[in-house]
Structure formats: structure tokens, C-alpha cells
Write a protein that holds these residues in place. Structure first.
Motif, PDB file in Angstrom:
ATOM      1  N   HIS A 192      11.151   5.924   6.931  1.00 40.21           N
ATOM      2  CA  HIS A 192      11.666   7.209   6.433  1.00 40.21           C
ATOM      3  C   HIS A 192      10.592   8.268   6.730  1.00 40.21           C
ATOM      4  O   HIS A 192       9.643   8.438   5.977  1.00 40.21           O
ATOM      5  N   ILE A 193      10.742   8.985   7.842  1.00 41.62           N
ATOM      6  CA  ILE A 193       9.709   9.909   8.329  1.00 41.62           C
ATOM      7  C   ILE A 193       9.894  11.269   7.663  1.00 41.62           C
ATOM      8  O   ILE A 193      10.998  11.846   7.691  1.00 41.62           O
ATOM      9  N   THR A 194       8.817  11.787   7.080  1.00 44.45           N
ATOM     10  CA  THR A 194       8.856  13.080   6.397  1.00 44.45           C
ATOM     11  C   THR A 194       7.796  14.015   6.976  1.00 44.45           C
ATOM     12  O   THR A 194       6.878  13.581   7.690  1.00 44.45           O
ATOM     13  N   ALA A 195       7.910  15.296   6.663  1.00 45.70           N
ATOM     14  CA  ALA A 195       6.974  16.299   7.167  1.00 45.70           C
ATOM     15  C   ALA A 195       5.622  16.171   6.476  1.00 45.70           C
ATOM     16  O   ALA A 195       5.559  16.172   5.243  1.00 45.70           O
ATOM     17  N   PRO A 196       4.532  16.067   7.233  1.00 45.74           N
ATOM     18  CA  PRO A 196       3.214  15.944   6.606  1.00 45.74           C
ATOM     19  C   PRO A 196       2.641  17.281   6.135  1.00 45.74           C
ATOM     20  O   PRO A 196       1.737  17.304   5.309  1.00 45.74           O
ATOM     21  N   VAL A 197       3.158  18.411   6.674  1.00 47.67           N
ATOM     22  CA  VAL A 197       2.658  19.735   6.295  1.00 47.67           C
ATOM     23  C   VAL A 197       3.824  20.707   6.242  1.00 47.67           C
ATOM     24  O   VAL A 197       4.909  20.438   6.780  1.00 47.67           O
ATOM     25  N   ASP A 198       3.578  21.846   5.594  1.00 50.08           N
ATOM     26  CA  ASP A 198       4.547  22.936   5.659  1.00 50.08           C
ATOM     27  C   ASP A 198       4.453  23.593   7.036  1.00 50.08           C
ATOM     28  O   ASP A 198       3.366  23.715   7.602  1.00 50.08           O
ATOM     29  N   GLY A 199       5.585  24.028   7.560  1.00 44.65           N
ATOM     30  CA  GLY A 199       5.543  24.707   8.848  1.00 44.65           C
ATOM     31  C   GLY A 199       6.913  24.828   9.466  1.00 44.65           C
ATOM     32  O   GLY A 199       7.948  24.676   8.794  1.00 44.65           O
ATOM     33  N   ARG A 200       6.909  25.072  10.766  1.00 44.03           N
ATOM     34  CA  ARG A 200       8.155  25.242  11.513  1.00 44.03           C
ATOM     35  C   ARG A 200       8.221  24.179  12.604  1.00 44.03           C
ATOM     36  O   ARG A 200       7.251  23.974  13.340  1.00 44.03           O
ATOM     37  N   THR A 212       2.167  25.286  11.466  1.00 47.52           N
ATOM     38  CA  THR A 212       2.068  26.150  10.288  1.00 47.52           C
ATOM     39  C   THR A 212       2.065  27.609  10.732  1.00 47.52           C
ATOM     40  O   THR A 212       1.211  28.021  11.521  1.00 47.52           O
ATOM     41  N   MET A 213       3.001  28.386  10.227  1.00 48.78           N
ATOM     42  CA  MET A 213       3.150  29.787  10.627  1.00 48.78           C
ATOM     43  C   MET A 213       2.369  30.731   9.721  1.00 48.78           C
ATOM     44  O   MET A 213       1.834  31.741  10.181  1.00 48.78           O
ATOM     45  N   LYS A 214       2.307  30.430   8.444  1.00 54.50           N
ATOM     46  CA  LYS A 214       1.618  31.299   7.500  1.00 54.50           C
ATOM     47  C   LYS A 214       0.998  30.469   6.382  1.00 54.50           C
ATOM     48  O   LYS A 214       1.652  29.563   5.853  1.00 54.50           O
ATOM     49  N   LYS A 252       9.234  21.958   4.501  1.00 53.76           N
ATOM     50  CA  LYS A 252       8.193  21.804   3.493  1.00 53.76           C
ATOM     51  C   LYS A 252       7.572  20.411   3.599  1.00 53.76           C
ATOM     52  O   LYS A 252       8.191  19.481   4.121  1.00 53.76           O
ATOM     53  N   LYS A 253       6.363  20.295   3.112  1.00 56.01           N
ATOM     54  CA  LYS A 253       5.692  19.002   3.120  1.00 56.01           C
ATOM     55  C   LYS A 253       6.510  17.978   2.329  1.00 56.01           C
ATOM     56  O   LYS A 253       6.945  18.249   1.210  1.00 56.01           O
ATOM     57  N   GLY A 254       6.755  16.810   2.935  1.00 53.98           N
ATOM     58  CA  GLY A 254       7.557  15.770   2.302  1.00 53.98           C
ATOM     59  C   GLY A 254       9.030  15.838   2.634  1.00 53.98           C
ATOM     60  O   GLY A 254       9.792  14.937   2.236  1.00 53.98           O
ATOM     61  N   GLN A 255       9.481  16.843   3.363  1.00 53.18           N
ATOM     62  CA  GLN A 255      10.903  16.969   3.693  1.00 53.18           C
ATOM     63  C   GLN A 255      11.286  15.932   4.749  1.00 53.18           C
ATOM     64  O   GLN A 255      10.540  15.643   5.677  1.00 53.18           O
ATOM     65  N   VAL A 284       0.871  19.820  14.083  1.00 52.05           N
ATOM     66  CA  VAL A 284       0.962  18.366  13.892  1.00 52.05           C
ATOM     67  C   VAL A 284       2.083  17.802  14.751  1.00 52.05           C
ATOM     68  O   VAL A 284       3.232  18.262  14.676  1.00 52.05           O
ATOM     69  N   THR A 285       1.735  16.829  15.570  1.00 48.29           N
ATOM     70  CA  THR A 285       2.743  16.055  16.293  1.00 48.29           C
ATOM     71  C   THR A 285       3.064  14.821  15.461  1.00 48.29           C
ATOM     72  O   THR A 285       2.208  13.942  15.275  1.00 48.29           O
ATOM     73  N   VAL A 286       4.271  14.742  14.944  1.00 47.82           N
ATOM     74  CA  VAL A 286       4.675  13.642  14.078  1.00 47.82           C
ATOM     75  C   VAL A 286       5.009  12.436  14.942  1.00 47.82           C
ATOM     76  O   VAL A 286       5.988  12.436  15.695  1.00 47.82           O
ATOM     77  N   LEU A 287       4.161  11.402  14.838  1.00 51.11           N
ATOM     78  CA  LEU A 287       4.343  10.176  15.609  1.00 51.11           C
ATOM     79  C   LEU A 287       4.901   9.073  14.722  1.00 51.11           C
ATOM     80  O   LEU A 287       4.541   8.973  13.547  1.00 51.11           O
TER      81      LEU A 287
END
Length: 423
Positions: A186-194, A219-221, A99-102, A77-80
Motif C-alpha cells: 500500500h504505497i503512500t506519499a512520503p511528503v506533501d507536494g505535487r 514540494t511546491m511550498k 498530502k503526506k500519507g495519502q 522524491v521519486t517514489v520507488l
């Protein structure tokens, strides 16, 4: 005349003796030549060729499809940014797991807060207008029932109330939009990942049209691996999948020296690539140890099926030439004969024989390059072909692929035998 007669008479017996000796010599030479030409030919027999042999035995042979695959993350995911503004804070570190929402970044929200306050003020104004219109409508209703006002006056007031109600709804929608804009600040992570490397810094002005975005999250795993199989192998894979089987997939590094992970096939593409005649498959892997890295190239082994109680011979015993696929079968009279066979899957070390050979028969495994059909052989040392199962080594291959290492191609020679060349 009388003086020459004795000389002539004296030379005549000598001349006859000379011719007689020559005739005898010629006769002797002729007899010798005749005997030399007509004596029985002494054939020197060809010496027996020293070969190694093995006995065909029963065992299990896995049918494996080899392919080159690419580690493909479940999500990249490219966070725009959803709106324009200056970045006041970046809340992630490069290479960090999120984590998602971070929280990731903050856009200056002040202009959107001001716009929200303006919308709230407009709502208050329109709400007051609506309240006044409703009060007037209640009074006009009583007058209209008493026939004290015209019907047109009553209907105009009723429509005015509806207009005020619509204005209030529009104001509330504007406020909801500004609330959403403040959330987008307030931009947050949409998915878990790196997260990847930092793309922006505090103070940068960002817009929704920015192609680089704020950050890229991968997402790594768990993760997946995409690979292709030829169209000729797809039928059996589909049969197994449609039958409810979960086909295991094993991954090895680029040089097949180390096993990386094991997973399960879970998806098959709905189209065949016409340029290559292949179809894309995807397998899923937990990747808890994160050995699989996004976009990494890996060697894939898809276990389609396992042949049980198959006739197995060492792969070097299998030859390819003018007769097709064949082996040199060892006969009871210490000769080797060409024996056509139908090949099954191979794991590099052993090859399954689908037809043409039975368990217990002996085949030549080394020295085939010097053999011809019916040649005499001498066994150097016998090696058993298999002991129950062929296993699943890293260099496994599918049926119909190259049937092993060390095979040789034989071609018919002028004397009815065969010659060979390393393949």
C-alpha cells in the motif's frame, strides 16, 4: 669706335633704371612678407561646450548583489516500490497536490498474505514445542533437586527450552517482516507536494530496481532558490550573517520586468567552487501563490547592506579612463576639470561616491564625450541628483561591479585633453 659710343651711352641709364625698379619691387615684397610673418597671431577661442549638470546630494544607497538563480524545491522524491509485484490500483491524478500519507498505488498483496499465514503457522508450532519443553524442564528440575536424574539430562532440557524460545522469536520476526511487506504493498506519499506525470498504470509489474519509480513528488511550498556570489563579495555577506542579520532576497523574472517573490537568505555552502570562484547560497520563500516553479531560472537580488547619507551622483556622470574613476567637476569660472573619485555601490540610476566628492558640488552628466580637462562649458539645464534616497530599482548592482549605464571611457589625447568612447 666713335659711332658705337653714343648708343652705349644711351642704353646705360635705361639699364640702371630697370635694375633700380626691380630692387624696389623686391624690397616692397620683402617688407610685405616680413609683416605677414611677424604680425601677432589671431587665436580663435574654442566655443564653450553645452553640457547638462547635476548637484551631488546625500541619500541612502542599497548595496545589492545580483545573481542568476534556480528554483530548487525543498524536497523532490521519486517514489520507488520496496518489493516486486503487479500494480492493482493507481490512486493519484497527474499534477495533483497530495498530502503526506495519502494513497498513491497498490501492489497485489496476496503472495505476502500467504507468506504471513505460513509464518504464523510456524510460530504456533514452535510455540507448542516451547511450551512442552518448559513443562519437561519443570519436571526435570524437581527430579534433579531430588538427585533422581543426572545433571546432564537436566542441562540438556534447559538448553532445549532456550532453543525453542529462539525459534519463537524468529517466527515473530518473520511475521513482522510480512506485515511490513503488506504495508509496502500500500504505497503512500512520503511528503506533501505535487505529483508529476503518471509513470505506471494498473497491471504493470514493478520491482525495487525500477529507476523511474511509481511517481515523482515535488514540494511546491515553501520552496528555495539557489544562486552564487563571487568570492570577493562573500566576506561582507558572512559578516552580516554572523552578526545575526537576516538578509532579504528579492526575485525577478528572466527579463527583470516583474518581481516574483521576496524571501530570506538562510544557508551558505561550505565550499568554494574553484572553477568559478563562487560560493552557492540558498534563500527560502513561502511561495504561497506558487509563482516560483521548480527548476525555473530567476534573477536574484541579495540586499547586503544600505549606505546611509552617502554622496550620490547620477550614474552617467561617472567616467572611467586613464586617471581611473572620475567625474567632470564644474568650476566657478564655467570650466570643467577632471576629478578622481572612489566609487561605491550603484543602483543603475545613481552611484555612491565613497571619497573624492562632497554633497553640493556640481558634476557634468551629459556632454562629457566632448570635454577635456579645463574646457569651457555652458550649462544647458541642471538636474538634482537625489532627493533623500536612491531607492531599490530592479537593475541594482553591487559595489565593484559595473557602475551604471551610459558611462564612457576617456583616454588622453595629444593636446592634453581627453577623448571618449561609449562603454
Amino acid at each position: 669706335m666713335s659711332a658705337d659710343t653714343p648708343r652705349t651711352a644711351g642704353h646705360s641709364p635705361r639699364k640702371r633704371g630697370l635694375w633700380l625698379g626691380v630692387a624696389i619691387a623686391v624690397a616692397v615684397i620683402g617688407v610685405v612678407i616680413f609683416h605677414l610673418l611677424n604680425r601677432p597671431a589671431q587665436h580663435k577661442g574654442m566655443p564653450a561646450q553645452v553640457v547638462s549638470v547635476a548637484t551631488a546630494k546625500l541619500g541612502d544607497m542599497p548595496e545589492i548583489i545580483n545573481s542568476l538563480g534556480t528554483v530548487t524545491p525543498v524536497a523532490t522524491v521519486t517514489v520507488l516500490p520496496q518489493l516486486s509485484g503487479y500494480l492493482t490500483e493507481v490512486g493519484y491524478q497527474e499534477g495533483q497536490d497530495v498530502k503526506k500519507g495519502q494513497f498513491l498505488a497498490q501492489i497485489d498483496p496476496r503472495q505476502y498474505q500467504i507468506s504471513k499465514q505460513q509464518a504464523e503457522a510456524q510460530l504456533a508450532k514452535d510455540q507448542a514445542t516451547l511450551d512442552q519443553a518448559r513443562t519437561d524442564l519443570a519436571r526435570y528440575t524437581q527430579l534433579y533437586q531430588k538427585k533422581s536424574i543426572a545433571q546432564q539430562t537436566y542441562m540438556d532440557q534447559k538448553f532445549l527450552v532456550e532453543q525453542s524460545e529462539a525459534a519463537v522469536k524468529a517466527d515473530r520476526a518473520n511475521i513482522a517482516q510480512f506485515d511490513l511487506d503488506l504495508a509496502y504493498c500500500h504505497i503512500t506519499a512520503p511528503v506533501d507536494g505535487r505529483v508529476g506525470l503518471r509513470l505506471v498504470d494498473p497491471g504493470n509489474y514493478v520491482t525495487p530496481s525500477s529507476s523511474t519509480g511509481i511517481v515523482v513528488i515535488t514540494t511546491m511550498k515553501p520552496t528555495t532558490v539557489q544562486f552564487t556570489v563571487p568570492q570577493n563579495s562573500l566576506g561582507k555577506v558572512l559578516d552580516r550573517i554572523n552578526g545575526g542579520a537576516k538578509l532579504p532576497v528579492t526575485l525577478y523574472n528572466s527579463d527583470n520586468s516583474k518581481q516574483l517573490a521576496t524571501g530570506t537568505l538562510y544557508a551558505i555552502s561550505n565550499q568554494m567552487a574553484t572553477s568559478t570562484g563562487t560560493v552557492t547560497l540558498r534563500a527560502s520563500f513561502p511561495n504561497d501563490d506558487e509563482k516560483l516553479y521548480p527548476n525555473e531560472f530567476v534573477n536574484v537580488q541579495l540586499l547586503v547592506d544600505t549606505l546611509h547619507n552617502a554622496v550620490l551622483v547620477p550614474t552617467p556622470a561617472v567616467q572611467t579612463g586613464a586617471p581611473g574613476d572620475y567625474v567632470f567637476l564644474v568650476n566657478a569660472d564655467d570650466t570643467a576639470s577632471v576629478h578622481k573619485v572612489t566609487l561605491g555601490p550603484s543602483n543603475g540610476q545613481y552611484t555612491a561616491i565613497l571619497s573624492g566628492l562632497s554633497a553640493g558640488q556640481t558634476v557634468v552628466t551629459d556632454g562629457t564625450d566632448r570635454l577635456s580637462d579645463g574646457a569651457k562649458i555652458r550649462v544647458a539645464q541642471a538636474h538634482p541628483a537625489a532627493a533623500g534616497s536612491a531607492g531599490t530599482p530592479a537593475s541594482a548592482s553591487s559595489a565593484g561591479a559595473a557602475h551604471g549605464q551610459g558611462r564612457r571611457k576617456h583616454h588622453a589625447s595629444a593636446d592634453g585633453g581627453t577623448t571618449s568612447s561609449a562603454s
